[in-house]
Structures are given as structure tokens and as C-alpha cells.
Design an enzyme around this catalytic site. Structure first.
Site, PDB file in Angstrom:
ATOM      1  N   ALA A 204      18.344   5.017 -29.429  1.00 56.57           N
ATOM      2  CA  ALA A 204      17.295   5.471 -28.507  1.00 56.57           C
ATOM      3  C   ALA A 204      16.313   4.339 -28.260  1.00 56.57           C
ATOM      4  O   ALA A 204      15.709   3.839 -29.208  1.00 56.57           O
ATOM      5  CB  ALA A 204      16.563   6.682 -29.074  1.00 56.57           C
ATOM      6  N   HIS A 205      16.193   3.942 -26.999  1.00 55.59           N
ATOM      7  CA  HIS A 205      15.249   2.869 -26.677  1.00 55.59           C
ATOM      8  C   HIS A 205      14.740   2.919 -25.246  1.00 55.59           C
ATOM      9  O   HIS A 205      13.918   2.096 -24.858  1.00 55.59           O
ATOM     10  CB  HIS A 205      15.900   1.504 -26.927  1.00 55.59           C
ATOM     11  CG  HIS A 205      16.949   1.154 -25.917  1.00 55.59           C
ATOM     12  ND1 HIS A 205      18.230   1.641 -25.994  1.00 55.59           N
ATOM     13  CD2 HIS A 205      16.901   0.387 -24.797  1.00 55.59           C
ATOM     14  CE1 HIS A 205      18.938   1.179 -24.975  1.00 55.59           C
ATOM     15  NE2 HIS A 205      18.152   0.423 -24.227  1.00 55.59           N
TER      16      HIS A 205
END
Length: 358
Positions: A204-205
Site C-alpha cells: 500500500a503506497h
């Protein structure tokens, strides 16, 4: 015929690696411009060595910056190189600022451009990647699309059919080339003390998930509940962007094994052995689909609708109830699916198109 390959991020290195290998095998005259858009060696330089790829002839050293600053610096430096090298074709893959700068620099010099993985649309203009895709597709000469879905999208946008080529996706070539190597060489499961199919792999980014405190709090809350929902351990190789935002907002993930970014072969081994993949990455949605690993995407939209259609992927945003329903769906419907992204010969098809157009 001389070809310039322009790349700058980990996914671009991976997805262009089959093309680079093919050019080496066929003695194609080519060179690589690397923008160094990623600012961590674990996220970038190590991939060339690990994948046994030739070093780029040009490293621009751009690093992280605001969009305008980063893209402008790339544009200036790439233009200098292509004016010097005079390639016949510039190839770039994906939707980053590197791709935009490379294709724009070449187009302004009337050099033919090829956009690999063209035609993807999330229809979310808040994503900088979406803007980059649209611009690159509008000005590129060769649009190499993964499936007929992207061809129809581009035709609907008024792009001429003679610029569109359905080739599949080079990620299939890359996964098939690297899968056995990863399984033979990686010791990541032992080093993390985890068992195959007994963990959830998370990435997740995306800006929409981590850039504001409100979104990041929702992300942290979701990750901390995944173990309770699935009964599986949670492994999270954390992107530097996300770590920086967690530190900035003084937030902490307490119910997951958070580790540093990994090399490609270790990460691929984690994907292959995962019981479930949770991601906001477009490329990892594809890789999960190709590897037959159930995927839950923590976004409200996707530019990879094929993964939804075949049943490999579910969109849930950061909503915990939606996540629970998606997990139940995968438990109840884990019968496998057909990979929609091609047979692993995309690189050859791209080269055939370029040769036929010269």
C-alpha cells in the site's frame, strides 16, 4: 534501427526486462535511460543486478520530487540524450512521470514513440498516473495494449486503429521468466518464519491511501484487522513513501509483520506463496491474477478490469465490511481463472510491430 528504452521505477524495470532480454538476444541496437525516479536502492538499482540485466547507459539521478519539478528535470535531461543518440524509436512502459517525460521529449523531437501497456483507464482524474496515461496515449505512435478492452477504450477516445496493437502484457513474460528462479533462490519464507499459504501479503503506497491522515488512519485500521478477519499472518513490505507518512502522522501498524522493501525475486516468492494479496498497486493486481493468487484491491477503481471480470480480484477501498465480503467471496469461489493478459510472448509481438513499421 536504434531504440531507446526509458524507465525509472521498479515496476518499469520488471515489465521492460523481457524486452531488454529479447533485444540482447536479437542483437538489436538499443540503450537504456534510467531516470532513478525511485530513491531507495532496495526499490530500484538492485533489480538490474538481481534480474541480470545490463546496466543503463544513462542514469539521470532524478530522485523524489514534486510532480512538476520531477517531470521537468527528466524532460530536460532526456531531451539532451535523445538529441545526442538520435534513436529511431523511444519505448516506455506504464504511467509514471518518467514515462510521460520520455514520451513527451521524444515526440517533441519527432522521434517515434511506443507506449507499452497503453489504454489503461481508472477514470479517476485525481490519480496523477491517470493523467500521464491519457497524455502518453494521445501523443504516442505505437500503442501496445494488453487486451481488447484497452483497444476499445482507445478507439472510443478517437485514437486511430492503425496506432493500436493488441500484444498482451509484458508482465506475463516477466513472471514466467522469473517464477522458477524465485522459487529456487529465494529464502524469504524461512527468513520471515512463515509458511506457504498461511499469510496475507500487503502492499500500500498510493497517494489516495497514505497522503492524508484520515486515509492513512483508515488504512492502518484495516491492516490491523486483517489477521482477525482472515486467520492468517499479515506480511507488509513497506514502501518508503508509506513509512514516511506513518512517521509524519505518528501512526503505527501493530498487527502485521512490517519489513523493508524487498528485491524482486524475494517479493515474487512472497506473492507465489501467499494465501491472499491485498494491494493498491495496479501491477500487483496483474501479478496476483497471473499467479492464481486471490487479490483484494484497497481502491475504489482499477485500470485492470480484466482481473475483476475473471474473478481474481475484488475492489473494497478501505471499507472493512467490504473487505470481509471480498474475503468470503474468495473463500467460496476459489476455483481458479484463466489469465487474460497473454501467453508470455508480448515482447516478441512488440518487436515485430516496431520492425514492420520502420
Amino acid at each position: 534501427m536504434k531504440i531507446a528504452i526509458i524507465l525509472g521505477t521498479r515496476p518499469e524495470i520488471i515489465k521492460m526486462s523481457p524486452i531488454i532480454r529479447l533485444f540482447e538476444d536479437k542483437n538489436i541496437d538499443y540503450f537504456i535511460i534510467h531516470s532513478n525516479q525511485h530513491y531507495s536502492k532496495n526499490m530500484d538499482d538492485v533489480f538490474f543486478k538481481e534480474l541480470n540485466l545490463p546496466a543503463p547507459e544513462y542514469n539521470l539521478g532524478i530522485g523524489s520530487a514534486d510532480h512538476g519539478n520531477q517531470t521537468g528535470n527528466m524532460l530536460i535531461k532526456i531531451e539532451e540524450i535523445i538529441l545526442k543518440e538520435k534513436p529511431d524509436v523511444v519505448l516506455s512502459q506504464g504511467d509514471t512521470n518518467t514515462v510521460l517525460a520520455g514520451i513527451l521529449a521524444a515526440a517533441k523531437q519527432n522521434i517515434k514513440t511506443g507506449h507499452v501497456e497503453a489504454g489503461l483507464r481508472s477514470y479517476d482524474r485525481r490519480m496523477p498516473e491517470e493523467k500521464n496515461r491519457i497524455i502518453c496515449d494521445t501523443i504516442s505512435d505505437y500503442l501496445f495494449v494488453p487486451t481488447m478492452i484497452q483497444k476499445e477504450i482507445l478507439l472510443g477516445e478517437g485514437i486511430s486503429e492503425n496506432r493500436i496493437f493488441v500484444t498482451g502484457n509484458t508482465i506475463v513474460d516477466a513472471v514466467l521468466q522469473h517464477k522458477k528462479i524465485a522459487m529456487d533462490q529465494s529464502k524469504i519464507l524461512n527468513s520471515l518464519n512463515i509458511d506457504s499459504k498461511q499469510y496475507v501479503l500487503i502492499t500500500a503506497h498510493r497517494a489516495l491511501n497514505v497522503d492524508t491522515k484520515n486515509a492513512l488512519e483508515k488504512l492502518v485500521n484495516l491492516i490491523d484487522q486483517i489477521n482477525d478477519i482472515t486467520g492468517l499472518k499479515v506480511v507488509y513490505p513497506m514502501h518508503p513513501r508509506t513509512k514516511a507518512k506513518l512517521d509524519h502522522y505518528n501512526l503505527n501498524i501493530s498487527n502485521a509483520l512490517c519489513i523493508d522493501p524487498l528485491g524482486y525475486l524475494d517479493f515474487l516468492a512472497l506473492e507465489i506463496n501467499a494465501g491472499l494479496i491485498v494491494t493498491d498497486s495496479g501491477g500487483i493486481q496483474e501479478e496476483a491474477c497471473i499467479l492464481s493468487i486471490p487479490c483484494i484491491t484497497i481502491r475504489e477503481n482499477t485500470e485492470r478490469p480484466e482481473t475483476i471480470t475473471v474473478g481474481a480480484n475484488k475492489l473494497v477501498g478501505l471499507n472493512i465490511d467490504s473487505f470481509k465480503k471480498a474475503f468470503k467471496y474468495h473463500i467460496d469461489n476459489n476455483k481458479g481463472w484463466k489469465n487474460p493478459f497473454g501467453s508470455g510472448h508480448t515482447s516478441e509481438k512488440i518487436l515485430e510491430v516496431i520492425k514492420s513499421q520502420q
